[in-house]
Design an enzyme around this catalytic site. Structure first.
Site, short mmCIF file in Angstrom:
data_model
loop_
_atom_site.label_atom_id
_atom_site.label_comp_id
_atom_site.label_asym_id
_atom_site.label_seq_id
_atom_site.Cartn_x
_atom_site.Cartn_y
_atom_site.Cartn_z
N PHE A 150 66.67 80.39 26.32
CA PHE A 150 65.64 80.73 25.37
C PHE A 150 66.09 81.30 24.10
O PHE A 150 65.18 82.28 23.51
CB PHE A 150 64.88 82.06 26.42
CG PHE A 150 64.48 81.51 27.86
CD1 PHE A 150 63.18 81.05 27.68
CD2 PHE A 150 65.10 81.66 29.10
CE1 PHE A 150 62.59 80.59 28.76
CE2 PHE A 150 64.72 80.92 30.32
CZ PHE A 150 63.56 80.52 30.06
N ARG A 152 66.55 82.18 20.31
CA ARG A 152 65.83 81.88 19.04
C ARG A 152 66.82 81.66 17.75
O ARG A 152 67.51 82.41 17.58
CB ARG A 152 64.95 82.86 18.75
CG ARG A 152 63.72 83.08 19.61
CD ARG A 152 63.01 84.51 19.31
NE ARG A 152 63.89 85.67 19.52
CZ ARG A 152 63.85 86.85 19.10
NH1 ARG A 152 62.73 87.24 18.58
NH2 ARG A 152 64.69 87.86 19.30
N CYS A 261 61.41 73.18 18.92
CA CYS A 261 61.26 73.41 20.06
C CYS A 261 59.55 73.38 20.44
O CYS A 261 59.15 72.41 21.14
CB CYS A 261 61.52 74.52 20.71
SG CYS A 261 63.32 74.75 20.85
N ARG A 329 63.35 70.98 11.23
CA ARG A 329 62.68 70.27 12.22
C ARG A 329 61.24 70.85 12.34
O ARG A 329 61.11 72.03 12.62
CB ARG A 329 63.54 70.29 13.59
CG ARG A 329 64.83 69.47 13.51
CD ARG A 329 65.29 69.53 14.86
NE ARG A 329 66.16 70.52 14.92
CZ ARG A 329 66.93 70.78 16.03
NH1 ARG A 329 67.01 69.64 16.95
NH2 ARG A 329 67.76 71.86 16.13
P1 NAD Z 1 70.95 69.79 18.54
O1 NAD Z 1 70.21 68.68 18.00
O2 NAD Z 1 71.21 71.03 17.35
O3 NAD Z 1 72.43 69.61 19.25
C1 NAD Z 1 72.43 68.42 20.06
C2 NAD Z 1 73.79 68.00 19.96
O4 NAD Z 1 74.22 66.97 21.21
C3 NAD Z 1 74.15 67.16 18.61
O5 NAD Z 1 75.13 67.79 18.16
C4 NAD Z 1 74.43 65.81 19.24
O6 NAD Z 1 75.38 65.15 18.44
C5 NAD Z 1 74.90 65.96 20.42
N1 NAD Z 1 75.17 65.04 21.72
C6 NAD Z 1 73.85 64.25 22.00
N2 NAD Z 1 74.50 63.40 22.70
C7 NAD Z 1 75.73 63.66 23.08
C8 NAD Z 1 76.65 63.06 24.25
N3 NAD Z 1 76.29 61.97 25.00
N4 NAD Z 1 77.81 63.59 24.15
C9 NAD Z 1 78.13 64.62 23.33
N5 NAD Z 1 77.51 65.23 22.24
C10 NAD Z 1 76.15 64.80 22.30
O7 NAD Z 1 69.71 70.40 19.85
P2 NAD Z 1 69.70 71.65 19.95
O8 NAD Z 1 68.68 72.38 19.00
O9 NAD Z 1 70.88 72.61 20.35
O10 NAD Z 1 68.68 71.53 21.44
C11 NAD Z 1 69.49 71.15 22.26
C12 NAD Z 1 68.47 71.39 23.61
O11 NAD Z 1 68.29 72.74 23.81
C13 NAD Z 1 67.06 70.80 23.40
O12 NAD Z 1 66.72 70.48 24.90
C14 NAD Z 1 66.38 71.92 22.96
O13 NAD Z 1 64.84 71.71 23.41
C15 NAD Z 1 66.83 73.09 23.82
N6 NAD Z 1 66.58 74.25 23.12
C16 NAD Z 1 66.93 74.57 21.81
C17 NAD Z 1 66.53 75.69 21.22
C18 NAD Z 1 66.93 76.13 19.74
O14 NAD Z 1 66.55 77.14 19.07
N7 NAD Z 1 67.14 74.87 18.93
C19 NAD Z 1 66.36 76.82 21.83
C20 NAD Z 1 66.39 76.80 23.33
C21 NAD Z 1 66.38 75.46 23.91
#
Ligand code: NAD
Length: 434
Positions: A150, A152, A261, A329
Site C-alpha cells: 500500500f 505511496r 496504480c 505513468r
Molecule cells: P516497476 O515497473 O517500477 O518495477 C517492476 C520491476 O520488475 C522492473 O524493474 C522490471 O524490470 C522487473 N521485472 C519484470 N519482470 C521480471 C522478471 N521476470 N524477473 C526480474 N525482474 C523483473 O513496478 P512497481 O511500480 O514497483 O509496481 C510493482 C507492482 O506493485 C505492481 O503490481 C503495482 O501495481 C504494485 N504497486 C505499486 C505501487 C507504486 O506506488 N508504484 C504501490 C503499491 C503497489
C-alpha cells in the site's frame, strides 16, 4: 529472515531496502541489467526521498544484495516476494499478468525445498489460484500467499515503516505466524496486522485503490459544480471531510487521478468483476469521469487563452503525477503537453525530478532548469504538480509581468494574495480572479 524480491522497481526496491533495514538478509533481483549495475554502484534508478541513503547503509552492511542471478536469489531465500509490474494489457482493461506468471515459472525451475511465495504485486482476485496451477506437481513445496503493498510513491519509506495495516492473505493459517514475525518491528510500533484469505487480500488491494480513486473523482465533479455555483470547493472538502464517516483525505480537487496504480487498478477491478458476472457500475463511471477530466481542463485553458493558442507561451511547473517522485505513468501532463504542442503553443516545463524522455520529441517543448527560466515572458503558468518548491513563489517579484496568468491545478495559492498582486488567477473549484 532470508528474503528475495523479484522486481526492483518502486515496490521491490523500497520494500526490499526497508526489509533489510529491519535486519533481514535481502536479495533484490531484476532482469534489467542496467538497473542492477547502477544499484551496485550506489545509484538508485528511482527518485524517492531518503531511499539513496537507506540503500547505501544496508548495502554496506551486506544485508542488501542486487543481482540479475535469479537462480542464486531463489535457492538462498526462504520467502520470495513477486514485485513485478502488472500493467493493463495494451488497448484493453485486462490486467497483464505475464510478468507475474513468467516469474512463477522461473521460481518453479529453481526451487528444491519449501518456500513461501508472496505476491506483493497488485493482482486480480483469483491470481493465487492460477499461480498454484502453474506450480502443479511441485505445489506442495510452496505456500502461495498474498501480501499487497500500500505504499505511496514520494512517501514510500515512511509508508513502509508505518503502514496503517499489513494485510496477509493465506488459506493456510500456519503462515500467519511466520509473516507476523517478519513484520514484527512494524507491528510493535502500532501497525495493524490483518489476516484474511488469499482471495480476500487480493481483492482488498483493488477495492482500496478503487475507493480512493472514487473519492478523488467525486470531489473533482463537485469542484465542477462549485465553479458554476460560486462555492469554494475547499469549504465542501472541509465540511464533508470533518464527518468521520467520510474522512478528510483524498478530497482535494485537482487534475484527474493518474500514476502507476489507480488508472490500471480501477480498470483491472472492473474487468476482474466481469469474469464473475458482476457489473461494478460505480467504478466504471469513475473511470469515465476521470477520462473526461483532461478535456475539461483543456477547455479551461482555451477559456483563459482563447481558442487560438498558436505561439502562446505556456509554462508547466511540475509534470509528474504527484510530487516527490519521478514517475510519469499516466500523468495528465502526458495528454496536456502533446495537445497544446499540436495546437502550436510554445511550451517550457520544469520538474524538480528532471527532464522527461516522454517530451523529448514533442515539438516546441523544452525543459528548463529552474522556475524563473521556465516562466520567463510566459502567457500562462500551469501549476500541475504541487512540489514544495512551488508553494511559496513570489510571482510578482520574480516575473514583473503585468499580464501574468496562472492556472493552479492544485489550489496551492491563496486567492486573496493573487487578487492583491493583480495576477489573473484560475484554480479548481474556486472563483476566477480576472
Ligand atoms: P516497476 O515497473 O517500477 O518495477 C517492476 C520491476 O520488475 C522492473 O524493474 C522490471 O524490470 C522487473 N521485472 C519484470 N519482470 C521480471 C522478471 N521476470 N524477473 C526480474 N525482474 C523483473 O513496478 P512497481 O511500480 O514497483 O509496481 C510493482 C507492482 O506493485 C505492481 O503490481 C503495482 O501495481 C504494485 N504497486 C505499486 C505501487 C507504486 O506506488 N508504484 C504501490 C503499491 C503497489
Amino acid at each position: 529472515m532470508k528474503l528475495c524480491m523479484i522486481g526492483t522497481g518502486y515496490v521491490g526496491l523500497v520494500s526490499g531496502t526497508c526489509f533489510a533495514d529491519i535486519g533481514n538478509q535481502v536479495i533484490c533481483v531484476d532482469k534489467d541489467k542496467n538497473k542492477i549495475e547502477n544499484l551496485n554502484l550506489g545509484k538508485s534508478p528511482i527518485y524517492e526521498p531518503g531511499l539513496d541513503e537507506l540503500i547505501k547503509k544496508n548495502f554496506s552492511a551486506k544485508r542488501l544484495i542486487f543481482t540479475t542471478d535469479l537462480k542464486k536469489a531463489i535457492t538462498t531465500s526462504d520467502i520470495i516476494f513477486i514485485c513485478v509490474g502488472t500493467p493493463s494489457k495494451k488497448g484493453s482493461s485486462k490486467v497483464d499478468l505475464s510478468f507475474v506468471f513468467k516469474c512463477v515459472k522461473e521460481i518453479l525451475r529453481y526451487t528444491k525445498r519449501k518456500k513461501i511465495l508472496v505476491t506483493k504485486s497488485t493482482v486480480p482476485v483469483g491470481t493465487g489460484d492460477q499461480i498454484e496451477k502453474i506450480l502443479k506437481k511441485k505445489k506442495k513445496l510452496f505456500n502461495v500467499i498474498s501480501n499487497p503493498e500500500f505504499l505511496r510513491e514520494g512517501e514510500a519509506i515512511r509508508d513502509f515503516r508505518y503502514p496503517d495495516r499489513i494485510v496477509i492473505g493465506s488459506d493456510d493459517t500456519k503462515i500467519f505466524n511466520t509473516m507476523k514475525k517478519l513484520y514484527a518491528p512494524l507491528i510493535n510500533k502500532g501497525s495493524k496486522y490483518f489476516t484474511t484469505t488469499r482471495r480476500g487480500a487480493e481483492l482488498i488491494k483493488y477495492a482500496s485503490n478503487a475507493f480512493l480513486a472514487t473519492k478523488i473523482t467525486f470531489i473533482n465533479e463537485i469542484a465542477n459544480l462549485c465553479e458554476k455555483s460560486g462555492v469554494p470547493v475547499e469549504d465542501i472538502s472541509l465540511g464533508i471531510g470533518s464527518d468521520s464517516r467520510i474522512g478528510s483525505r483524498f478530497l482535494r480537487a485537482g487534475p484527474p487521478y493518474g500514476g502507476s496504480c489507480f488508472p490500471k487498478d480501477t480498470k483491472g477491478l472492473v474487468h476482474a468483476a466481469e469474469k464473475f458476472n458482476v457489473n461494478l457500475s460505480v467504478v466504471k463511471s469513475v473511470i469515465q469521469s476521470n477520462n473526461n477530466r483532461v478535456t475539461l481542463l483543456i477547455n479551461r485553458i482555451h477559456k483563459i487563452l482563447g481558442k487560438n493558442i498558436k505561439n502562446k507561451k505556456i509554462s508547466f511547473l511540475g509534470v509528474t503525477f504527484k510530487p516527490n517522485t519521478d514517475d510519469m505513468r499516466d500523468s495528465s501532463s502526458l495528454k496536456m503537453i502533446p495537445y497544446l504542442s499540436k495546437k502550436g503553443a510554445k511550451l517550457n516545463y520544469y520538474d524538480p525530478s528532471g527532464p522527461k524522455k516522454e517530451f523529448s520529441k514533442i515539438k516546441n517543448c523544452f525543459f528548463k532548469n529552474n522556475i524563473k527560466e521556465t516562466c520567463k515572458n510566459t502567457d500562462l503558468i500551469i501549476l500541475l504538480t504541487e512540489w514544495d518548491e512551488f508553494k511559496s513563489i513570489d510571482f510578482k517579484r520574480l516575473f514583473n509581468n503585468k499580464k501574468l496568468k496562472i492556472f493552479d491545478l492544485r489550489n496551492i495559492y491563496n486567492i486573496i494574495d493573487m487578487k492583491r498582486n493583480k495576477i489573473k488567477y484560475y484554480s479548481v473549484g474556486r472563483p476566477d480572479i480576472n
